[in-house]
Design an enzyme around this catalytic site. Structure first.
Site, PDB file in Angstrom:
ATOM      1  CG  ASP A   1     -25.875 -38.619 -38.927  1.00 61.26           C
ATOM      2  OD1 ASP A   1     -27.014 -38.500 -39.401  1.00 61.26           O
ATOM      3  OD2 ASP A   1     -25.212 -37.657 -38.498  1.00 61.26           O
TER       4      ASP A   1
ATOM      5  CB  CYS B   1     -30.040 -35.652 -37.779  1.00 58.10           C
ATOM      6  SG  CYS B   1     -29.816 -34.314 -38.955  1.00 58.10           S
TER       7      CYS B   1
ATOM      8  CG  HIS C   1     -27.594 -31.883 -35.028  1.00 60.30           C
ATOM      9  ND1 HIS C   1     -28.081 -32.590 -36.104  1.00 60.30           N
ATOM     10  CD2 HIS C   1     -27.739 -30.568 -35.372  1.00 60.30           C
ATOM     11  CE1 HIS C   1     -28.471 -31.766 -37.047  1.00 60.30           C
ATOM     12  NE2 HIS C   1     -28.285 -30.529 -36.629  1.00 60.30           N
TER      13      HIS C   1
ATOM     14  CG  HIS D   1     -24.401 -36.898 -42.172  1.00 58.98           C
ATOM     15  ND1 HIS D   1     -23.780 -35.803 -42.720  1.00 58.98           N
ATOM     16  CD2 HIS D   1     -25.633 -36.491 -41.799  1.00 58.98           C
ATOM     17  CE1 HIS D   1     -24.618 -34.768 -42.672  1.00 58.98           C
ATOM     18  NE2 HIS D   1     -25.752 -35.158 -42.128  1.00 58.98           N
TER      19      HIS D   1
ATOM     20  CG  ASP E   1     -29.712 -39.694 -37.416  1.00 59.67           C
ATOM     21  OD1 ASP E   1     -29.683 -40.485 -38.373  1.00 59.67           O
ATOM     22  OD2 ASP E   1     -29.174 -38.568 -37.457  1.00 59.67           O
ATOM     23  CG  ASN E   2     -32.362 -39.458 -40.325  1.00 57.49           C
ATOM     24  OD1 ASN E   2     -31.897 -38.543 -39.635  1.00 57.49           O
ATOM     25  ND2 ASN E   2     -31.785 -39.861 -41.437  1.00 57.49           N
TER      26      ASN E   2
ATOM     27  CE  LYS F   1     -30.855 -35.912 -43.093  1.00 55.40           C
ATOM     28  NZ  LYS F   1     -29.399 -35.627 -43.095  1.00 55.40           N
TER      29      LYS F   1
END
Length: 438
Positions: A12, A56, A117, A201, A265-266, A281
């Protein structure tokens, strides 16, 4: 060959160069990611892999459906936030085919351990979208010790029941994954495990920071906390856990025919290393969407492979279905493209145009071959990425015909997608008031 087990590991907010195998520097304690570096050395590393979005939950819509996330209303949120709890629209529709539901229908055991999420029960949830088992948080971010979300509400679930469990979340998820592998080793059906860490994260907590948790419970963004040393240690904890899982696969003789895919995820956030990329991000510059991609499958993938094949998250969904011999639902054709030819031979490549859009700052982007079209705040750019990975030399005025062609291509693609809803929200955790601009 029997159908492979599949483990899809998603970090993450991990930056492009946070891992040693992507050029990351050692920390004071030593190598940050020795296990992942080893998987890359003994498998395939892709250097031009992208996430479906620079934030995300939209990426997770693309990841689970194998389709552009823009097709679904919930993915228009950048990202889904905890205020959506109770919403009947902001989540993954349970009637939409998914990677786990298609694999499950073909005989796979399926589980999600980690971050979901994609909307809250009772309308949405992992068990309603193809997973046999679920353990983890439903929201976007939780404290690593109290397991509470940004509203202070406990957010750790076993199935659809609140689950109190002591410990550091990264380790809890890793141990749960090991337990799942151990259980799957006792039965004959292949398994699909989504292991979606919240690391690295925010909030910025290592395994040794339990005493810090009460002081940040009202602001999980931890705007006054963290540093590069804490951040690297968080990655290392995740890497250690992946090592435990690989050891369990080896113990049961399952490693050879298990496809393990790792990504983020990014792009990275505050403390990440995206070198040589710019942005992070929420940005459609390279630092926001280009991410590490590692694939390990000894039965199919040779050691030490490296590929410049363009790909994005939903391509891995298509690849996993292909590896399992499973077709997409005819009413929901995939936008993702299988990478199996590249897995079998790292020298293989094919044309793969990629498209993105963001409500945030009106961003548009397209990557096709060496070239990238980008629009931010109404400004248009054209970059030759191999020659200028930092996206500093805008060639729009030198190549007006190419700019026009790529703009037209992006517009044609965008016309095939639903418009961004007027009530779609952008949620920023911090601004230039909190941290100088990149």
């Amino acid at each position: 060959m029997t159908r492979p087990n599949i483990i899809f590991i998603v970090a993450d907010d991990l930056g492009y160069a946070d891992l040693g195998c992507y050029g990351g520097r050692d920390a004071a304690f030593g190598p940050v990611s020795p296990v992942l570096d080893g998987l890359a050395a003994n498998g395939l590393k892709l250097t031009q892999g992208y996430s479906n979005s620079p934030v995300c939950s939209p990426t997770r819509f693309g990841m689970i459906t194998g389709r552009y996330q823009y097709r679904l209303r919930g993915a228009a949120e950048e990202p889904i936030n905890s205020k959506s709890r109770g919403s009947t629209t902001l989540g993954l529709p349970t009637d939409h085919p998914t990677l786990p539901s298609l694999l499950k229908a073909s005989g796979y055991q399926t589980a999600l351990i980690g971050k979901w999420h994609l909307g809250y029960p009772p309308t949405f949830g992992p068990l309603r979208s193809g997973y046999d088992e679920f353990f983890g948080p439903m929201s976007g971010g939780v404290d690593y010790f109290t397991h509470c979300d940004s509203t202070g509400r406990h957010d750790l679930w076993f199935g659809e029941e609140d689950k109190q469990e002591e410990g550091y979340l990264t380790d809890i998820l890793s141990k749960r994954a090991v337990d799942y592998v151990e259980r799957m080793a006792k039965q004959e059906a292949p398994f699909f495990l989504s292991l979606h860490y919240t690391a690295p994260h925010w909030p910025w907590e290592t395994r040794d920071d339990a005493a810090k948790a009460p002081s940040i419970k009202d602001n999980l963004f931890d705007l006054a906390g963290g540093n590069i040393n804490v951040y690297r240690r968080m990655i290392h904890h995740m890497d250690e856990g992946i090592g435990w899982i690989m050891a369990a696969l080896e113990k049961h003789g399952m490693a050879d025919n298990t496809l393990v895919v790792f990504t983020s995820d990014n792009g990275g956030e505050r403390f990440s290393d995206n070198w040589p990329l710019v942005g992070g991000k929420m940005d459609l510059t390279e630092g926001g969407i280009r991410v590490p991609w590692i694939a390990h499958w000894p039965a199919v993938i040779g050691k030490g492979g490296e590929s410049t094949q363009l790909c994005m998250t939903m391509d891995w969904s298509a690849t996993m279905l292909d590896a399992a011999g499973v077709a997409a639902h005819p009413d929901y054709p995939l936008d993702g493209v299988s990478l199996m030819p590249v897995l079998k031979d790292a020298s293989k490549s094919f044309r793969r145009p990629l498209h993105w859009r963001m409500n945030h700052r009106g961003q548009e982007a397209m990557r096709d071959g060496d070239w990238k079209y980008l629009k931010v705040d109404g400004n248009e750019y054209l970059f030759n990425i191999p020659g200028d990975e930092r996206e500093r030399a805008n060639l729009a005025k030198k190549e007006p015909e190419r700019l026009a062609a790529m703009r037209a291509d992006w517009q044609a693609w965008n016309a095939t997608m639903p418009a961004i809803p007027e009530d779609a929200t952008v949620s920023l955790g911090y601004s230039v008031k909190d941290m100088p601009q990149r």
